[in-house]
Design an enzyme around this catalytic site. Structure first.
Site, PDB file in Angstrom:
ATOM      1  NE  ARG A  69      -2.549   0.643   3.545  1.00  0.00           N
ATOM      2  CZ  ARG A  69      -2.438   1.716   4.341  1.00  0.00           C
ATOM      3  NH1 ARG A  69      -2.876   2.889   3.933  1.00  0.00           N
ATOM      4  NH2 ARG A  69      -1.893   1.618   5.536  1.00  0.00           N
ATOM      5  CE  LYS A  70       6.158   0.284   3.203  1.00  0.00           C
ATOM      6  NZ  LYS A  70       7.545  -0.158   3.500  1.00  0.00           N
ATOM      7  CB  THR A  71       0.209   3.623  -3.806  1.00  0.00           C
ATOM      8  OG1 THR A  71      -0.764   3.961  -2.809  1.00  0.00           O
ATOM      9  CG2 THR A  71       0.113   2.135  -4.097  1.00  0.00           C
TER      10      THR A  71
END
Length: 475
Positions: free
Chosen positions: A222-224
């Site tokens: 989820r490190k977008t």
């Protein structure tokens, strides 16, 4: 337009039997040079390439439905699509979400006046999108939405997910009003560059897994990029990997901070189950086999072994599978394409990595308006232009005579539409004694001999230096 694109061709009855074309093709009454698309209600040139490109557009696929996904026979080997991703993946996107995102991005890029657009106007033009570095084509629905919002039409030469390794290559053409094409240029290229970079990285991970016959799932974290998550998560799917959880609402993940605040893994899992119910899986981040065992006994469906050395992760996963065969075991932390092969184990179900959405190199794309005499590949300049000016003797004399100094010592020139230098009226004072008319430097050409004069003028606050050299050439 191809080599023979300017020549008119006629309707070919063989197209009526070709997969991907026969379902929608139709004749245009009294015009054999055109083809009608029954779904899009539009006319196309009777060119084989044009028909295949039209069949790939999102507009056509949307109108045609399932029939549009029939296999195509690509002319000249245009597509090198790899079956790792499905043609139906764009259907996962919500059309309203894409449309609203595109509107926000367009307004962000042009919040008020489009000054440069005033220069090009509203004449209809055609542009080409070039891929200039290797990658996996991704982001097509978003680019379609950008130009659809600007009333332009995109024709793709490759299906989404195609591996673009023979570069530079043309991936699409855009037709529309000039200023509208350029309004969407940078946004479309930014989307393609980043989405294709994610897809390329993901495809690399999948190829490594296949080469080692590992059948687990690879997932992006989820490190977008804030505001760009939808594109990056979508590009993961195009590359052939899983998206993991899309956001905090997609799955309940209890990380170390949650557990420390709750007091224990068991309490955190029980509290999460009260609000998540049966419809949400619970995953717990663990740093040891005892922590993972506690999470499994408390009711977690997934445990994440975080920042384990490869051998330690495989040993821990094997121990946990013996105790809880149905437990999903994920390994995460520091996984790259350089070390992922060390973690391939039948006891590990998921490998998640943030490098898929944080450490990907962007793919280089450009957009160029198609104009005769201009190369859309935009090759690198290898030799700078000379700083000297080649002028004829008359222009040389006019240039020397027009050199003026303004009040602050800077040089002022006024040039008319023909390239001749004009003296500004009443703006500056004629410098005295600084420029002497050259005597005998310029000769009229004699007979067959041609003369070229090079004038190099250097100006400073206190001085003007003029150098001339003359070359004589025989015609």
């Amino acid at each position: 337009m191809g080599k023979w694109g300017k020549y008119k061709k006629k309707y070919n009855t063989k197209w009526e039997g070709k997969p991907g074309i026969k379902d929608w093709i139709g004749r245009v009454p009294n015009d054999d040079t055109k083809v009608m698309c029954r779904y899009c209600k539009c006319r196309l040139r009777a060119h084989n390439n044009d028909l295949h490109r039209h069949a790939q557009t999102s507009k056509h696929r949307s109108y045609a439905g399932p029939k549009a996904s029939a296999p195509l026979e690509y002319p000249n080997g245009l597509s090198s699509y790899n079956n790792m991703a499905s043609f139906d993946i764009p259907n996962v996107l919500h059309p309203t979400a894409v449309e609203e995102a595109v509107k926000r991005w367009l307004l962000e890029d042009t919040p008020s006046f489009d000054h440069a657009g005033f220069v090009v106007g509203d004449l209809e033009e055609t542009a080409v999108i070039m891929c200039k570095s290797p990658g996996v084509l991704a982001g097509v629905p978003f680019v379609d939405a950008v130009f659809n919002e600007l009333d332009c039409w995109v024709q793709w030469k490759y299906r989404e997910g195609a591996e673009l390794y023979e570069v530079p290559c043309e991936v699409a053409t855009i037709t529309g009003r000039a200023r509208r094409i350029l309004l969407g240029e940078r946004l479309a290229l930014n989307i393609l560059a980043r989405a294709s970079g994610v897809a390329k990285k993901a495809r690399r991970f999948v190829q490594l897994a296949q080469a080692h016959n590992w059948h687990g799932e690879i997932a992006g974290s989820r490190k977008t990029t804030p505001g760009f998550r939808m594109v990056e998560k979508y590009a993961l799917l195009i590359g052939g990997v899983s998206t993991h959880r899309y956001d905090l609402s997609s799955m309940i993940m209890l990380k170390d901070n949650h557990i420390w605040i709750a007091g224990s893994i068991t309490k955190a899992v029980h509290d999460a189950r009260r609000v998540g119910g049966f419809s949400s899986k619970i995953e717990v981040e663990c740093r040891s086999v005892p922590e993972a065992t506690e999470a499994a006994l408390a009711g977690a469906e997934i445990v994440m072994l975080d920042n384990f050395e490869p051998q330690a992760a495989k040993d821990a996963a094997a121990n946990l599978k013996d105790l809880f065969p149905q437990l999903i075991i994920e390994v995460s932390g520091g996984i790259t394409d350089a070390n992922i092969t060390q973690l391939f184990s039948p006891c590990i179900n998921v490998l998640s990595s943030s490098t898929l959405v944080q450490g990907y190199p962007a793919v280089d794309y450009s957009l160029k308006i198609i104009k005769p005499g201009h190369d859309p590949r935009n090759p690198t300049v290898t030799m700078p232009r000379s700083s000297s000016m080649q002028v004829d003797p008359i222009t040389s004399q006019a240039l020397i005579n027009s050199m003026m100094l303004s009040g602050d010592g800077s040089t002022t020139r006024v040039v008319d539409a023909q390239g001749l230098v004009q003296e500004p009226q009443g703006l500056v004072q004629e410098p005295q004694g600084l420029v002497q008319e050259p005597q005998g430097l310029v000769q009229e050409p004699q007979g067959e001999e041609l003369e070229t004069t090079t004038v190099i003028i250097t100006t400073t606050e206190d001085n003007i230096s003029i150098m001339e050299s003359t070359e004589h050439n025989q015609s």
